[in-house]
Design a protein around this motif. Structure first.
Motif, mmCIF file in Angstrom:
data_model
loop_
_atom_site.group_PDB
_atom_site.id
_atom_site.type_symbol
_atom_site.label_atom_id
_atom_site.label_comp_id
_atom_site.label_asym_id
_atom_site.label_seq_id
_atom_site.Cartn_x
_atom_site.Cartn_y
_atom_site.Cartn_z
ATOM 1 N N MET A 183 0.816 -1.206 0.000
ATOM 2 C CA MET A 183 0.000 0.000 0.000
ATOM 3 C C MET A 183 0.852 1.259 0.000
ATOM 4 S SD MET A 183 -3.007 -1.088 2.707
ATOM 5 C CE MET A 183 -3.633 0.597 2.723
ATOM 6 N N LEU A 184 2.003 1.209 0.681
ATOM 7 C CA LEU A 184 2.874 2.384 0.735
ATOM 8 C C LEU A 184 3.347 2.767 -0.668
ATOM 9 C CD1 LEU A 184 4.433 4.501 2.347
ATOM 10 C CD2 LEU A 184 6.285 2.831 2.598
ATOM 11 N N ARG B 194 11.526 12.231 -0.178
ATOM 12 C CA ARG B 194 12.284 12.504 1.048
ATOM 13 C C ARG B 194 11.404 12.358 2.286
ATOM 14 N NH1 ARG B 194 15.415 16.409 -2.157
ATOM 15 N NH2 ARG B 194 13.721 17.913 -1.928
ATOM 16 N N GLN B 195 10.177 12.883 2.206
ATOM 17 C CA GLN B 195 9.263 12.801 3.350
ATOM 18 C C GLN B 195 8.885 11.344 3.632
ATOM 19 O OE1 GLN B 195 5.970 15.383 2.386
ATOM 20 N NE2 GLN B 195 7.281 17.187 2.215
ATOM 21 N N ASN C 49 11.767 6.719 10.592
ATOM 22 C CA ASN C 49 11.342 7.115 11.942
ATOM 23 C C ASN C 49 10.248 6.213 12.507
ATOM 24 O OD1 ASN C 49 13.160 9.278 11.921
ATOM 25 N ND2 ASN C 49 11.651 10.691 11.042
ATOM 26 N N GLY C 50 9.869 5.197 11.754
ATOM 27 C CA GLY C 50 8.844 4.270 12.227
ATOM 28 C C GLY C 50 7.456 4.855 12.266
ATOM 29 N N GLU C 51 7.190 5.845 11.435
ATOM 30 C CA GLU C 51 5.888 6.526 11.441
ATOM 31 C C GLU C 51 4.884 5.896 10.482
ATOM 32 O OE1 GLU C 51 6.930 10.487 10.427
ATOM 33 O OE2 GLU C 51 8.095 10.865 12.247
ATOM 34 N N VAL C 52 5.325 4.923 9.695
ATOM 35 C CA VAL C 52 4.426 4.281 8.730
ATOM 36 C C VAL C 52 3.886 2.993 9.338
ATOM 37 C CG1 VAL C 52 4.212 3.319 6.414
ATOM 38 C CG2 VAL C 52 5.766 5.239 6.814
ATOM 39 N N PRO C 53 2.563 2.823 9.421
ATOM 40 C CA PRO C 53 1.993 1.586 9.988
ATOM 41 C C PRO C 53 2.472 0.351 9.238
ATOM 42 C CG PRO C 53 0.292 3.268 9.681
ATOM 43 C CD PRO C 53 1.524 3.782 9.000
#
Length: 212
Positions: free
Chosen positions: A118-119, A155-156, A163-167
């Protein structure tokens, strides 16, 4: 087999003839595949584009008795990556104020495939949003702002992943088993088959047709 080859050869000949007719009308053919051709009209006038398409259709249909071509769609702009892989802004109905309704069409791109996570799809669509943004001055024009916008998206996304911000579910890839895991001759190169074999080894049953 000879009959199948004949059908293919006749189809290819018809496509080549259609391209030749377009060339005699001074129209630029930018893509042709199986049963269709795409023309760059070099104009943003919707009525002129449709007139050119209608003229080309008439000339092509004169050459065939049992075969007929029609206008399948008009694209305002298009990103053509390779055969059977493109994204485009499709022109729809004309509004009362004279503007044309637009919708996006995505064919064969990785972001619509189930064997990508999905990413990857989210990033791909964000990049297409950037490419097809109304702020883009001219169709086909690559600006510094466009390139920087795409680089910012990448980049984002990279920072969010690090940073581990993506589920975790954004990284999941689902594929179905069309046969038993042990029946795949190329099991070593099939990631989902390796997962199925590992599940089997742990005592978890994996059924044919099951999504993993």
């Amino acid at each position: 087999m000879p009959l199948a080859e004949l059908v293919t050869r006749k189809g290819r000949a018809a496509l080549e003839q259609a391209q030749s007719i377009a060339s005699t009308l001074n129209m630029e053919v930018i893509y042709g595949d199986t049963d269709s051709i795409m023309i760059n009209t070099h104009t943003n006038d919707y009525s002129e584009v449709r007139r050119m398409g209608t003229d080309l259709k008439k000339q092509i249909n004169k050459k065939f008795n049992e075969l007929e071509i029609d206008i399948d769609g008009i694209f305002r702009s298009m990103l053509l990556l390779q055969k059977k892989k493109y994204a485009a802004m499709v022109c729809g109905s004309v509004k009362p104020d004279g503007t044309v309704e637009l919708s996006r069409q995505e064919k064969g791109l990785d972001l619509v495939r189930r064997d990508w996570c999905m990413l990857a799809g989210d990033v791909g669509r964000a990049i297409l949003d950037c490419i097809f943004a109304p702020a883009t001055a001219k169709a086909g024009e690559v600006t510094i702002d466009l390139v920087e916008g795409i680089q910012d998206i990448l980049r984002q996304t990279s920072a969010a992943v690090k940073n581990g911000e993506v589920p975790l579910d954004k990284f999941e890839i689902t594929k179905s088993m069309t046969k038993r895991p042990e029946d795949y001759p190329d099991a070593q190169t099939q990631t989902h088959v390796q997962v199925a074999l590992a599940l089997r080894k742990e005592g978890n049953p994996v059924m044919v047709g099951e999504m993993i």
